[in-house]
Write a protein that holds these residues in place. Structure first.
Motif, PDB file in Angstrom:
ATOM      1  N   THR A 275      64.120  35.346  49.387  1.00 48.11           N
ATOM      2  CA  THR A 275      63.664  35.049  50.743  1.00 48.11           C
ATOM      3  C   THR A 275      62.327  35.726  50.941  1.00 48.11           C
ATOM      4  O   THR A 275      62.206  36.932  50.723  1.00 48.11           O
ATOM      5  CB  THR A 275      64.674  35.562  51.794  1.00 48.11           C
ATOM      6  N   ASP A 276      61.300  34.961  51.322  1.00 51.20           N
ATOM      7  CA  ASP A 276      59.971  35.555  51.448  1.00 51.20           C
ATOM      8  C   ASP A 276      59.832  36.293  52.781  1.00 51.20           C
ATOM      9  O   ASP A 276      60.765  36.351  53.584  1.00 51.20           O
ATOM     10  CB  ASP A 276      58.877  34.499  51.261  1.00 51.20           C
ATOM     11  N   ARG A 277      58.681  36.869  53.034  1.00 54.97           N
ATOM     12  CA  ARG A 277      58.474  37.706  54.220  1.00 54.97           C
ATOM     13  C   ARG A 277      58.401  36.909  55.513  1.00 54.97           C
ATOM     14  O   ARG A 277      58.414  37.486  56.597  1.00 54.97           O
ATOM     15  CB  ARG A 277      57.209  38.554  54.054  1.00 54.97           C
ATOM     16  N   ALA A 278      58.340  35.582  55.402  1.00 58.08           N
ATOM     17  CA  ALA A 278      58.403  34.726  56.587  1.00 58.08           C
ATOM     18  C   ALA A 278      59.807  34.186  56.804  1.00 58.08           C
ATOM     19  O   ALA A 278      60.022  33.347  57.680  1.00 58.08           O
ATOM     20  CB  ALA A 278      57.409  33.572  56.460  1.00 58.08           C
ATOM     21  N   GLY A 279      60.783  34.630  56.002  1.00 60.24           N
ATOM     22  CA  GLY A 279      62.163  34.192  56.154  1.00 60.24           C
ATOM     23  C   GLY A 279      62.481  32.861  55.490  1.00 60.24           C
ATOM     24  O   GLY A 279      63.536  32.276  55.750  1.00 60.24           O
ATOM     25  N   ARG A 280      61.610  32.376  54.611  1.00 60.30           N
ATOM     26  CA  ARG A 280      61.816  31.083  53.964  1.00 60.30           C
ATOM     27  C   ARG A 280      62.510  31.260  52.610  1.00 60.30           C
ATOM     28  O   ARG A 280      62.256  32.238  51.896  1.00 60.30           O
ATOM     29  CB  ARG A 280      60.473  30.373  53.773  1.00 60.30           C
ATOM     30  N   GLU A 306      55.333  24.183  46.245  1.00 62.42           N
ATOM     31  CA  GLU A 306      54.198  24.885  46.861  1.00 62.42           C
ATOM     32  C   GLU A 306      54.347  26.393  46.686  1.00 62.42           C
ATOM     33  O   GLU A 306      55.457  26.920  46.672  1.00 62.42           O
ATOM     34  CB  GLU A 306      54.131  24.577  48.350  1.00 62.42           C
ATOM     35  N   LEU A 307      53.230  27.080  46.588  1.00 62.99           N
ATOM     36  CA  LEU A 307      53.256  28.546  46.562  1.00 62.99           C
ATOM     37  C   LEU A 307      53.454  29.049  47.986  1.00 62.99           C
ATOM     38  O   LEU A 307      52.682  28.723  48.887  1.00 62.99           O
ATOM     39  CB  LEU A 307      51.960  29.104  45.987  1.00 62.99           C
ATOM     40  N   LEU A 308      54.486  29.853  48.190  1.00 63.10           N
ATOM     41  CA  LEU A 308      54.759  30.437  49.498  1.00 63.10           C
ATOM     42  C   LEU A 308      54.145  31.821  49.645  1.00 63.10           C
ATOM     43  O   LEU A 308      53.720  32.211  50.734  1.00 63.10           O
ATOM     44  CB  LEU A 308      56.272  30.534  49.736  1.00 63.10           C
ATOM     45  N   ALA A 309      54.123  32.594  48.552  1.00 61.67           N
ATOM     46  CA  ALA A 309      53.648  33.972  48.649  1.00 61.67           C
ATOM     47  C   ALA A 309      53.262  34.494  47.275  1.00 61.67           C
ATOM     48  O   ALA A 309      53.780  34.044  46.242  1.00 61.67           O
ATOM     49  CB  ALA A 309      54.722  34.869  49.262  1.00 61.67           C
ATOM     50  N   HIS A 310      52.345  35.459  47.298  1.00 59.91           N
ATOM     51  CA  HIS A 310      51.924  36.182  46.095  1.00 59.91           C
ATOM     52  C   HIS A 310      51.894  37.652  46.450  1.00 59.91           C
ATOM     53  O   HIS A 310      51.301  38.041  47.448  1.00 59.91           O
ATOM     54  CB  HIS A 310      50.534  35.717  45.650  1.00 59.91           C
ATOM     55  N   PRO A 317      56.760  54.638  41.430  1.00 62.60           N
ATOM     56  CA  PRO A 317      57.988  54.020  41.924  1.00 62.60           C
ATOM     57  C   PRO A 317      57.727  52.586  42.391  1.00 62.60           C
ATOM     58  O   PRO A 317      56.578  52.210  42.621  1.00 62.60           O
ATOM     59  CB  PRO A 317      58.360  54.919  43.106  1.00 62.60           C
ATOM     60  N   VAL A 318      58.800  51.804  42.550  1.00 59.96           N
ATOM     61  CA  VAL A 318      58.644  50.419  42.979  1.00 59.96           C
ATOM     62  C   VAL A 318      58.287  50.390  44.464  1.00 59.96           C
ATOM     63  O   VAL A 318      59.045  50.879  45.310  1.00 59.96           O
ATOM     64  CB  VAL A 318      59.938  49.620  42.735  1.00 59.96           C
ATOM     65  N   ARG A 319      57.119  49.857  44.792  1.00 60.55           N
ATOM     66  CA  ARG A 319      56.719  49.702  46.182  1.00 60.55           C
ATOM     67  C   ARG A 319      55.614  48.651  46.257  1.00 60.55           C
ATOM     68  O   ARG A 319      54.966  48.331  45.255  1.00 60.55           O
ATOM     69  CB  ARG A 319      56.253  51.024  46.785  1.00 60.55           C
ATOM     70  N   ILE A 320      55.392  48.131  47.454  1.00 54.66           N
ATOM     71  CA  ILE A 320      54.419  47.060  47.655  1.00 54.66           C
ATOM     72  C   ILE A 320      53.000  47.614  47.577  1.00 54.66           C
ATOM     73  O   ILE A 320      52.684  48.645  48.159  1.00 54.66           O
ATOM     74  CB  ILE A 320      54.628  46.382  49.021  1.00 54.66           C
ATOM     75  N   SER A 321      52.144  46.918  46.839  1.00 56.96           N
ATOM     76  CA  SER A 321      50.712  47.235  46.819  1.00 56.96           C
ATOM     77  C   SER A 321      49.917  46.262  47.680  1.00 56.96           C
ATOM     78  O   SER A 321      48.962  46.647  48.335  1.00 56.96           O
ATOM     79  CB  SER A 321      50.172  47.192  45.386  1.00 56.96           C
ATOM     80  N   SER A 322      50.296  44.984  47.660  1.00 53.43           N
ATOM     81  CA  SER A 322      49.652  43.987  48.529  1.00 53.43           C
ATOM     82  C   SER A 322      50.544  42.754  48.597  1.00 53.43           C
ATOM     83  O   SER A 322      51.378  42.524  47.723  1.00 53.43           O
ATOM     84  CB  SER A 322      48.262  43.595  48.012  1.00 53.43           C
ATOM     85  N   TYR A 323      50.358  41.993  49.658  1.00 52.16           N
ATOM     86  CA  TYR A 323      51.036  40.696  49.733  1.00 52.16           C
ATOM     87  C   TYR A 323      50.161  39.713  50.486  1.00 52.16           C
ATOM     88  O   TYR A 323      49.341  40.083  51.323  1.00 52.16           O
ATOM     89  CB  TYR A 323      52.416  40.806  50.389  1.00 52.16           C
ATOM     90  N   GLU A 324      50.340  38.443  50.161  1.00 51.40           N
ATOM     91  CA  GLU A 324      49.763  37.348  50.937  1.00 51.40           C
ATOM     92  C   GLU A 324      50.826  36.278  51.098  1.00 51.40           C
ATOM     93  O   GLU A 324      51.409  35.820  50.110  1.00 51.40           O
ATOM     94  CB  GLU A 324      48.517  36.768  50.281  1.00 51.40           C
ATOM     95  N   VAL A 325      51.098  35.909  52.331  1.00 54.97           N
ATOM     96  CA  VAL A 325      52.070  34.870  52.648  1.00 54.97           C
ATOM     97  C   VAL A 325      51.308  33.653  53.169  1.00 54.97           C
ATOM     98  O   VAL A 325      50.498  33.768  54.090  1.00 54.97           O
ATOM     99  CB  VAL A 325      53.081  35.359  53.712  1.00 54.97           C
TER     100      VAL A 325
END
Length: 336
Positions: A275-280, A306-310, A317-325
């Protein structure tokens, strides 16, 4: 510390701006620091891509006192209240949960199967002069404490209308601060104690786009392999898939061809339903770049391809560095 020339040397032939003279950034490092400290600023007028990391180099100085900062290359909801990291609590980002977390299978067979069954997207039956993209991004730039441990960046929302000749408009709105972990959130809230609260949120920045010839899309595999820089591996291909979908309205035949090209790139792993950050609902592949302690994540629509997110994540440790939705893509005859 990286400089522009060293960065270009490292990128080499994959640097899309290697023959371009880059002007000074329209948003200064000091302005970015002031924003994070709660001072109201007008949003910068520029195209948004994950590219830079802002590092405080004078220790844990109060932002209001004028901390020294340098910019380094970065390898990644509507605002609840005005202000910077201490004046608006912001969100702590949680990595996307994978269906196949441990020992994921190779992605090639699943990507080929997805390419064979994708359906038309809504825009496949429409046309217009402008390609429209509505995106949300976090990680450009990231502000990092002097010890390198604590990070914060403002999320931003972008609406882009661009014609084939490059002209059009972009509307960019700065949103709330977001943090890759709770420790970073706590740190920046402590650092903001005593700073004045902002009096309002920055107004959306409207930027007319300058002419640039956009190379037409093709479904030819050899051309797509060149566009996606697959010769440099899965990490580069992940980045350029994000760039492709962030700039073009990609037709069904090309979407299928992209999936087949990625299926032949070594290193991608199938993560299954997510599930992506927009709930899709989506399906995901990842590539682990252990040398650079980084994971690339691509999320695709299971029906249309279609690409929803990258996203980019650190691995240890595992953590977010960047996202694009990518929230919406369409053809339209009117720029915003």
């Amino acid at each position: 510390m990286f400089g522009a020339e060293r960065t270009r040397n490292l990128l080499g032939p994959v640097d899309p701006a290697r023959s371009v003279s880059v002007a000074p950034p329209p948003v200064s490092a000091r302005e970015l620091i002031d924003r994070a400290g709660g001072t109201e600023m007008v949003a910068g007028r520029r195209r948004v891509r994950p590219s830079r990391r802002l590092v405080l180099t004078a220790g844990t100085l109060a932002v209001a006192a004028g901390a020294v900062a340098v910019l380094q290359p970065f390898d990644g909801p509507a605002p609840d209240a005005p202000g910077g990291p201490g004046n608006s609590a912001g969100l702590v980002l949680v990595p996307v949960a994978y269906q196949f977390d441990a020992d994921p299978p190779e992605a090639g067979p699943q990507l080929r199967a997805l390419a064979d069954k994708i359906k038309d997207a809504e825009y496949d039956h429409r046309g217009g002069r402008y390609m429209y993209h509505h995106t949300k991004l976090w990680g450009d730039p990231v502000m990092t404490s002097a010890d390198g441990r604590h990070h914060v960046a403002f999320a931003s929302e972008s609406k882009l209308w661009q014609a084939a000749d490059g002209t059009g408009n972009q509307i960019r709105t700065q949103l709330e601060p977001q943090y890759p972990d709770q420790e970073s959130r706590d740190y920046w809230q402590r650092e903001s104690i005593g700073r004045p609260a902002a009096t309002g949120t920055p107004a959306p920045a409207v930027t007319p786009l300058s002419p640039e010839e956009l190379r037409p899309l093709s479904a030819d595999p050899s051309e797509l392999r060149e566009r996606l820089k697959v010769e440099y591996g899965a990490g580069a291909a992940s980045k350029w898939v994000g760039t492709l979908y962030g700039q073009y309205v990609v037709p069904r035949a090309t979407r299928a061809a992209v999936l087949r090209v990625l299926a032949d790139v070594p290193g991608f792993r199938w993560r299954g339903q997510v599930t992506d950050r927009a709930g899709r609902n989506g399906v995901a592949v990842t590539f682990d770049d252990r040398e650079h302690d980084q994971q690339s994540l691509l999320i695709f629509d299971p029906k249309t391809g279609e690409l929803l997110a990258h996203e980019l994540l650190t691995l240890s440790p595992v953590r977010i560095s960047s996202y694009e939705v990518i929230l919406d893509v369409a053809w339209t005859n009117q720029p915003g």
